[in-house]
Write an enzyme that holds these catalytic residues in place. Structure first.
Site, PDB file in Angstrom:
ATOM      1  N   SER A 126      -0.015   4.031   5.722  1.00 36.37           N
ATOM      2  CA  SER A 126       1.483   3.491   5.971  1.00 36.37           C
ATOM      3  C   SER A 126       2.372   4.824   5.593  1.00 36.37           C
ATOM      4  CB  SER A 126       1.775   2.446   5.049  1.00 36.37           C
ATOM      5  OG  SER A 126       3.061   2.174   5.271  1.00 36.37           O
ATOM      6  N   LYS A 133      -1.537   2.391  -0.401  1.00 35.48           N
ATOM      7  CA  LYS A 133      -1.529   3.103   0.966  1.00 35.48           C
ATOM      8  C   LYS A 133      -1.564   4.692   0.578  1.00 35.48           C
ATOM      9  CE  LYS A 133      -1.702  -0.211   3.609  1.00 35.48           C
ATOM     10  NZ  LYS A 133      -2.484  -0.597   4.719  1.00 35.48           N
ATOM     11  N   TYR A 192       1.581  -1.856  -2.983  1.00 38.64           N
ATOM     12  CA  TYR A 192       1.552  -1.602  -1.623  1.00 38.64           C
ATOM     13  C   TYR A 192       1.559  -0.044  -1.335  1.00 38.64           C
ATOM     14  CZ  TYR A 192       1.925  -1.227   3.487  1.00 38.64           C
ATOM     15  OH  TYR A 192       1.975  -0.935   4.648  1.00 38.64           O
TER      16      TYR A 192
END
Length: 145
Positions: free
Chosen positions: A31, A58, A54
């Site tokens: 991401s 990532k 997150y």
């Protein structure tokens, strides 16, 4: 460890690819937030806040990509990652969030869901045959500022 048997995931994956076809392509999906921190100003009270785990996972995928590319070098297995930017979903994100996020991109908008297909086809094709351990960033210029 699963039960009493210790699994070596690296060997299992490489065996599945090497023994049957002598090559393989792995694409990890990271991401833009694997490369830069989430700008909390664009989230405000949107409920769309990017959680710390997150960003951590990532970001970890980017180095895992490099690790496996190095581990499987010269085996015919190529490992790359794709770091997409945000995809517009008006029904989930709301107009305010989309406007704030879009302002942060050089193209002035979020991605449409089908705009990553070409990048994935490229990474799966022979056109990227000299590419391994790399991260392809398709984020409308979000991380380039």
């Amino acid at each position: 460890r699963i039960g009493t048997k210790k699994w070596n995931w690296e060997k299992l994956a490489s065996a599945a690819m090497e023994l049957k076809q002598k090559h393989g392509i792995i694409i990890n999906i990271s991401s833009a937030y694997g490369m830069v921190a989430a700008d909390q100003r664009i989230y405000a009270k949107s409920g769309q806040n990017s959680m710390a785990f997150y960003a951590a996972t990532k970001s970890a995928l980017l180095n895992l990509t490099r690790y496996f590319a190095s581990y499987w070098n010269r085996t015919g297995i190529r490992v790359n990652s794709l770091s997409p930017g945000g995809v517009e979903r008006i029904e989930v994100q709301g107009k305010s969030f989309i406007k704030n996020y879009s302002y942060k991109t050089m193209l002035g908008r979020m991605a449409h869901k089908d705009e990553y297909i070409g990048a994935l086809i490229f990474l799966c094709s022979d056109s990227s045959s000299y590419m391994t351990g790399s991260n392809l960033v398709i984020d409308g210029g979000f991380t380039a500022w």
